[in-house]
Scaffold this motif. Structure first.
Motif, PDB file in Angstrom:
ATOM      1  N   PHE A  69      48.063  40.829  41.177  1.00 58.99           N
ATOM      2  CA  PHE A  69      47.727  40.876  42.594  1.00 58.99           C
ATOM      3  C   PHE A  69      46.480  41.714  42.805  1.00 58.99           C
ATOM      4  O   PHE A  69      46.379  42.814  42.264  1.00 58.99           O
ATOM      5  CB  PHE A  69      48.881  41.504  43.398  1.00 58.99           C
ATOM      6  N   ARG A  70      45.548  41.183  43.587  1.00 59.56           N
ATOM      7  CA  ARG A  70      44.426  42.009  44.017  1.00 59.56           C
ATOM      8  C   ARG A  70      44.777  42.730  45.309  1.00 59.56           C
ATOM      9  O   ARG A  70      44.202  43.751  45.636  1.00 59.56           O
ATOM     10  CB  ARG A  70      43.190  41.146  44.245  1.00 59.56           C
ATOM     11  N   THR A  71      45.671  42.125  46.057  1.00 57.18           N
ATOM     12  CA  THR A  71      46.146  42.768  47.273  1.00 57.18           C
ATOM     13  C   THR A  71      47.622  42.451  47.433  1.00 57.18           C
ATOM     14  O   THR A  71      48.110  41.448  46.907  1.00 57.18           O
ATOM     15  CB  THR A  71      45.355  42.300  48.509  1.00 57.18           C
ATOM     16  N   ILE A  72      48.312  43.333  48.096  1.00 56.23           N
ATOM     17  CA  ILE A  72      49.751  43.150  48.326  1.00 56.23           C
ATOM     18  C   ILE A  72      50.071  43.967  49.572  1.00 56.23           C
ATOM     19  O   ILE A  72      49.422  44.977  49.829  1.00 56.23           O
ATOM     20  CB  ILE A  72      50.579  43.641  47.115  1.00 56.23           C
ATOM     21  N   VAL A  73      51.031  43.518  50.321  1.00 54.21           N
ATOM     22  CA  VAL A  73      51.461  44.337  51.439  1.00 54.21           C
ATOM     23  C   VAL A  73      52.728  45.080  51.013  1.00 54.21           C
ATOM     24  O   VAL A  73      53.811  44.493  50.957  1.00 54.21           O
ATOM     25  CB  VAL A  73      51.714  43.489  52.706  1.00 54.21           C
ATOM     26  N   SER A  74      52.575  46.337  50.656  1.00 51.28           N
ATOM     27  CA  SER A  74      53.748  47.152  50.324  1.00 51.28           C
ATOM     28  C   SER A  74      54.585  47.268  51.584  1.00 51.28           C
ATOM     29  O   SER A  74      54.052  47.572  52.659  1.00 51.28           O
ATOM     30  CB  SER A  74      53.331  48.543  49.870  1.00 51.28           C
ATOM     31  N   THR A  75      55.866  47.042  51.435  1.00 49.45           N
ATOM     32  CA  THR A  75      56.742  47.011  52.604  1.00 49.45           C
ATOM     33  C   THR A  75      57.847  48.056  52.446  1.00 49.45           C
ATOM     34  O   THR A  75      58.480  48.117  51.390  1.00 49.45           O
ATOM     35  CB  THR A  75      57.353  45.601  52.756  1.00 49.45           C
ATOM     36  N   TYR A  76      58.013  48.855  53.457  1.00 53.00           N
ATOM     37  CA  TYR A  76      58.999  49.935  53.403  1.00 53.00           C
ATOM     38  C   TYR A  76      59.933  49.834  54.597  1.00 53.00           C
ATOM     39  O   TYR A  76      59.513  49.463  55.702  1.00 53.00           O
ATOM     40  CB  TYR A  76      58.304  51.302  53.431  1.00 53.00           C
ATOM     41  N   GLN A 147      41.246  38.315  30.177  1.00 50.53           N
ATOM     42  CA  GLN A 147      41.301  39.527  29.336  1.00 50.53           C
ATOM     43  C   GLN A 147      40.226  40.538  29.740  1.00 50.53           C
ATOM     44  O   GLN A 147      39.683  41.254  28.900  1.00 50.53           O
ATOM     45  CB  GLN A 147      41.171  39.175  27.846  1.00 50.53           C
ATOM     46  N   LYS A 148      39.898  40.562  31.015  1.00 50.99           N
ATOM     47  CA  LYS A 148      38.923  41.524  31.523  1.00 50.99           C
ATOM     48  C   LYS A 148      39.519  42.245  32.725  1.00 50.99           C
ATOM     49  O   LYS A 148      40.492  41.777  33.310  1.00 50.99           O
ATOM     50  CB  LYS A 148      37.649  40.797  31.958  1.00 50.99           C
ATOM     51  N   ALA A 149      38.868  43.345  33.090  1.00 57.70           N
ATOM     52  CA  ALA A 149      39.336  44.082  34.261  1.00 57.70           C
ATOM     53  C   ALA A 149      39.142  43.211  35.502  1.00 57.70           C
ATOM     54  O   ALA A 149      38.151  42.499  35.634  1.00 57.70           O
ATOM     55  CB  ALA A 149      38.558  45.381  34.399  1.00 57.70           C
ATOM     56  N   ASP A 150      40.112  43.272  36.390  1.00 62.62           N
ATOM     57  CA  ASP A 150      40.072  42.451  37.596  1.00 62.62           C
ATOM     58  C   ASP A 150      40.466  43.339  38.778  1.00 62.62           C
ATOM     59  O   ASP A 150      41.203  44.311  38.608  1.00 62.62           O
ATOM     60  CB  ASP A 150      41.060  41.288  37.459  1.00 62.62           C
ATOM     61  N   LYS A 151      39.974  42.987  39.935  1.00 63.81           N
ATOM     62  CA  LYS A 151      40.283  43.765  41.136  1.00 63.81           C
ATOM     63  C   LYS A 151      39.746  43.028  42.342  1.00 63.81           C
ATOM     64  O   LYS A 151      38.996  42.059  42.195  1.00 63.81           O
ATOM     65  CB  LYS A 151      39.627  45.142  41.057  1.00 63.81           C
ATOM     66  N   CYS A 152      40.101  43.510  43.525  1.00 60.05           N
ATOM     67  CA  CYS A 152      39.546  42.971  44.764  1.00 60.05           C
ATOM     68  C   CYS A 152      38.041  43.178  44.779  1.00 60.05           C
ATOM     69  O   CYS A 152      37.547  44.251  44.434  1.00 60.05           O
ATOM     70  CB  CYS A 152      40.193  43.694  45.940  1.00 60.05           C
ATOM     71  N   THR A 153      37.323  42.141  45.175  1.00 65.32           N
ATOM     72  CA  THR A 153      35.858  42.226  45.226  1.00 65.32           C
ATOM     73  C   THR A 153      35.358  42.241  46.666  1.00 65.32           C
ATOM     74  O   THR A 153      34.170  42.030  46.898  1.00 65.32           O
ATOM     75  CB  THR A 153      35.241  41.015  44.522  1.00 65.32           C
ATOM     76  N   PHE A 154      36.249  42.468  47.615  1.00 67.69           N
ATOM     77  CA  PHE A 154      35.932  42.235  49.030  1.00 67.69           C
ATOM     78  C   PHE A 154      35.460  40.790  49.205  1.00 67.69           C
ATOM     79  O   PHE A 154      34.688  40.484  50.101  1.00 67.69           O
ATOM     80  CB  PHE A 154      34.848  43.207  49.537  1.00 67.69           C
ATOM     81  N   CYS A 155      35.912  39.936  48.292  1.00 65.58           N
ATOM     82  CA  CYS A 155      35.479  38.532  48.303  1.00 65.58           C
ATOM     83  C   CYS A 155      33.956  38.458  48.372  1.00 65.58           C
ATOM     84  O   CYS A 155      33.389  37.736  49.229  1.00 65.58           O
ATOM     85  CB  CYS A 155      36.117  37.754  49.447  1.00 65.58           C
ATOM     86  N   ALA A 156      33.284  39.166  47.485  1.00 60.17           N
ATOM     87  CA  ALA A 156      31.823  39.254  47.528  1.00 60.17           C
ATOM     88  C   ALA A 156      31.173  37.869  47.577  1.00 60.17           C
ATOM     89  O   ALA A 156      30.149  37.682  48.240  1.00 60.17           O
ATOM     90  CB  ALA A 156      31.322  40.038  46.327  1.00 60.17           C
TER      91      ALA A 156
END
Ligand code: SF4
Ligand code: SF4
Ligand code: SF4
Lengths: 240, 380
Positions: A69-76, A147-156
């Motif tokens: 997941f690049r984003t998730i809504v943590s729910t409490y 096999q590389k680092a991944d993350k949110c890119t702000f949808c660049a």
């Protein structure tokens, strides 16, 4: 939210009107700003209904592999006396002003663009995962397919084309607002000027550029809670 | 009952795999073993000669195996050349890419300088004429005697060994995102447990590669007890800093695991893994070396396992702990067994192919070459 979108798209049409390259199209509507834009996000937690539309649209838009997941809504769920309430906390990369994930990268594969977006050069990444360890927000992971680092890119790629990030575009409650923090007239700037905002883990001094409205202090750091009821590895256990 | 329940969140998998544990374990053992060779070789103390010879084997075996484990931990191992082509010198990991070959190059030169007299003169095992010819060739007989080479290579390798210890500790310590790792006690504990593990390894090698030397075993056992006591002291200091709340990061680190029964068992286990071999080493300094050695090796490995794999089960933002299941494939059990097997292969190959029992400063090799069995007693 509609205001933010309208202003965003009016800028877009203006920029598309002139035949400009991709780099210039990245700054629709705010090219008058000296120094260019600084993208950021404001998350109005009161408007988030926890539908995870952003989670799904991010996966679809960015081909995020299964179980990542690049984003998730943590729910409490929060109990106070006999009352129960839900707290939604959309999480994504904070595109920090002083990101600890960058200096650790041994090959300089992860870097910050002039507009503040923190990205990974996939052609250079050796997959050492040092940046994954260094991010205080668990915002990074090793993509099992690349096999590389991944993350949110702000949808660049979308922003460069004058579009909104997928998660903002699909946000049902209008909780995610994206824009240029350098532009005092942008919706994000005006929201931040008018409201008290918070960032996650301020003590880490990373300068996050994802701001939260209406978030209780108890949720800024490592949340003290009864552990999660569901996560992907539970499902794997159930399968096997 | 906690008023907050985490209903939905994600698990982040461990991104540093068991390969990282193997690498930190092996490189630490190699450096520790190298340091143990110094009295016998670089300072020519005859009483330390057998110890130095065994430790040299340990340093080479672990030194050769460590980078293999490190490469395997990269998710893109084919791109390791980028460490040298595009280094980001703000990163400790980038520096490590230079320190490792610096250390291993120095170690190989040092080993050659220590082995050269033996390569030139030692009698090869029966019916191994080819091996003898290879030894004579590997001694590079056309070069003059190089008596300064051994101390010079020792100094070079010692400098890089210190840098390897420094970078392996700093690389992890700078990660403020993980309170468990962001402590100055960590580099110290890596170094202390590396030394304890190396002493343990030499004790085990003493058992595997006879003739055993009781005098050396007693010396090693005393050193082992000392290093394990130091490890217990460092661990205790870390615990006290967290318990007394002397520092926010240490308190946060302790709080993140204190409630977990697994972590409590781990803490007790770790304390026992250090205390038991130390007690054994003091109580029975001769005859039990292989056992105290094995437990000390286990303690050094387990410390790294707990730090790396255990440390990564602590969520940075979520509640509780992530579950870790050891995969059976190359990213897990197979990788661990594979490195073990590789070390065993290297041990057999090096001890079979090198005149390691004649290694040492030139005079020591002459003494070793004289008898038919070239092993010199540890106490000369
Ligand atoms: S949130 Fe994490 S990955 Fe994103 S910029 Fe900050 S430190 Fe880097
Ligand atoms: S995983 Fe890639 S981006 Fe992250 S630190 Fe390693 S090389 Fe850099
Ligand atoms: S900005 Fe794009 S990449 Fe980031 S969370 Fe939203 S959809 Fe995903």
């Amino acid at each position: 939210m509609s205001v933010s979108r309208r202003s965003f798209f009016s800028g877009l049409s203006a920029s598309l009107g002139g035949a400009v390259g991709a780099a210039e199209a990245a700054t629709p509507g705010i090219r008058a700003q000296v120094g260019g834009p600084r993208w950021g996000m404001v998350v109005d937690t009161a408007k988030c209904i926890g539908c995870q539309a952003c989670t799904v649209s991010c996966i679809m838009e960015n081909a995020v592999p299964e179980d990542s997941f690049r984003t998730i809504v943590s729910t409490y769920e929060v109990r106070e006396g006999d009352r129960t309430a839900m707290v939604m906390l959309p999480r994504l990369c904070n595109h920090c002003e002083d990101p600890p994930c960058i200096p650790v990268c041994p090959v300089g594969a992860t870097y910050q663009r002039a507009d503040g977006i923190v990205v990974v050069n996939a052609d250079a990444c050796v997959g050492c995962a040092y940046c994954v360890q260094a991010c205080p927000y668990d915002a990074r992971f090793i993509n099992h397919e690349t096999q590389k680092a991944d993350k949110c890119t702000f949808c660049a790629h979308r922003v460069d084309a004058g579009l909104l990030p997928a998660c903002v575009e699909s946000c049902v409650g209008g909780a995610r607002i994206f824009g240029d923090l350098n532009d005092p007239g942008s919706t994000v700037s005006r929201l931040l000027a008018k409201n008290e905002s918070k960032v996650l883990k301020p003590e880490m001094e990373t300068g996050p550029r994802v701001y939260y409205l209406g978030l209780d202090d108890a949720f800024l750091g490592k949340v003290e809670a009864e552990p999660t009821l569901w996560h992907p590895s539970h499902r794997q256990e159930a399968r096997s | 009952m906690n008023p907050v329940v985490e209903v939905l969140n994600v698990t982040r998998e461990a991104a540093w795999l068991p390969w990282a544990v193997q690498y930190f374990f092996l490189i630490g053992l190699s450096v520790g073993c190298f340091l143990l060779t110094l009295p016998g070789f670089a300072f020519a103390r005859p009483a330390w000669l057998r110890l130095a010879r065994l430790a040299l084997i340990g340093a080479l075996v672990c030194g050769f195996a460590a980078p293999v484990a490190l490469l395997a931990d990269l998710h893109q191992p084919g791109r390791f050349w980028r460490f040298y082509a595009h280094p980001n010198l703000n990163s400790w990991m980038a520096w490590g890419a230079f320190f490792i070959p610096g250390y291993l190059g120095g170690l190989c030169l040092y080993a050659w300088a220590a082995l050269r007299p033996g390569l030139a003169t030692a009698p090869a095992p029966a019916r191994a004429g080819l091996l003898r010819r290879a030894w004579r060739l590997a001694a590079l007989p056309w070069l003059p005697p190089l008596p300064r080479l051994l101390p010079l290579a020792a100094a070079w390798a010692a400098g890089f060994a210190a840098l390897v210890l420094l970078y392996t500790g700093m690389e992890v310590m700078v990660l403020r995102a993980r309170p468990l790792w962001a402590t100055p006690f960590l580099p110290v504990q890596f170094a202390v447990t590396a030394l304890a593990g190396a002493i343990g390894l030499v004790l085990v090698l003493d058992r595997l590669l006879p003739p055993r030397d009781r005098g050396m075993e007693a010396v090693l056992n005393r050193l082992l007890a000392l290093s394990l006591a130091a490890a217990l002291a460092v661990g205790g200091a870390w615990l006290a800093t967290g318990l007394l709340g002397l520092d926010a990061t240490h308190a946060a680190a302790l709080a993140s695991v204190a409630h977990s029964p697994e972590w409590r068992v781990t803490a007790i286990w770790a304390a026992l893994a250090a205390a038991v071999p130390a007690a054994l080493a003091l109580w029975r300094p001769a005859g039990t070396g292989w056992l105290s050695g094995l437990i000390a090796l286990h303690a050094a490995w387990m410390f790294r396992w707990t730090v790396f794999i255990g440390g990564q089960t602590v969520p940075k933002t979520g509640a509780g702990l992530y579950a870790y299941h050891l995969p059976l494939g190359h990213d897990g059990l197979l990788g661990i067994l594979g490195t073990g097997g590789f070390c065993l292969f290297l041990l057999i190959a090096l001890t079979a192919l090198l005149p390691w029992e004649a290694a040492g400063p030139a005079r020591a090799a002459e003494a070793a070459a004289a008898p038919v069995t070239p092993a010199a007693p540890g106490r000369a």
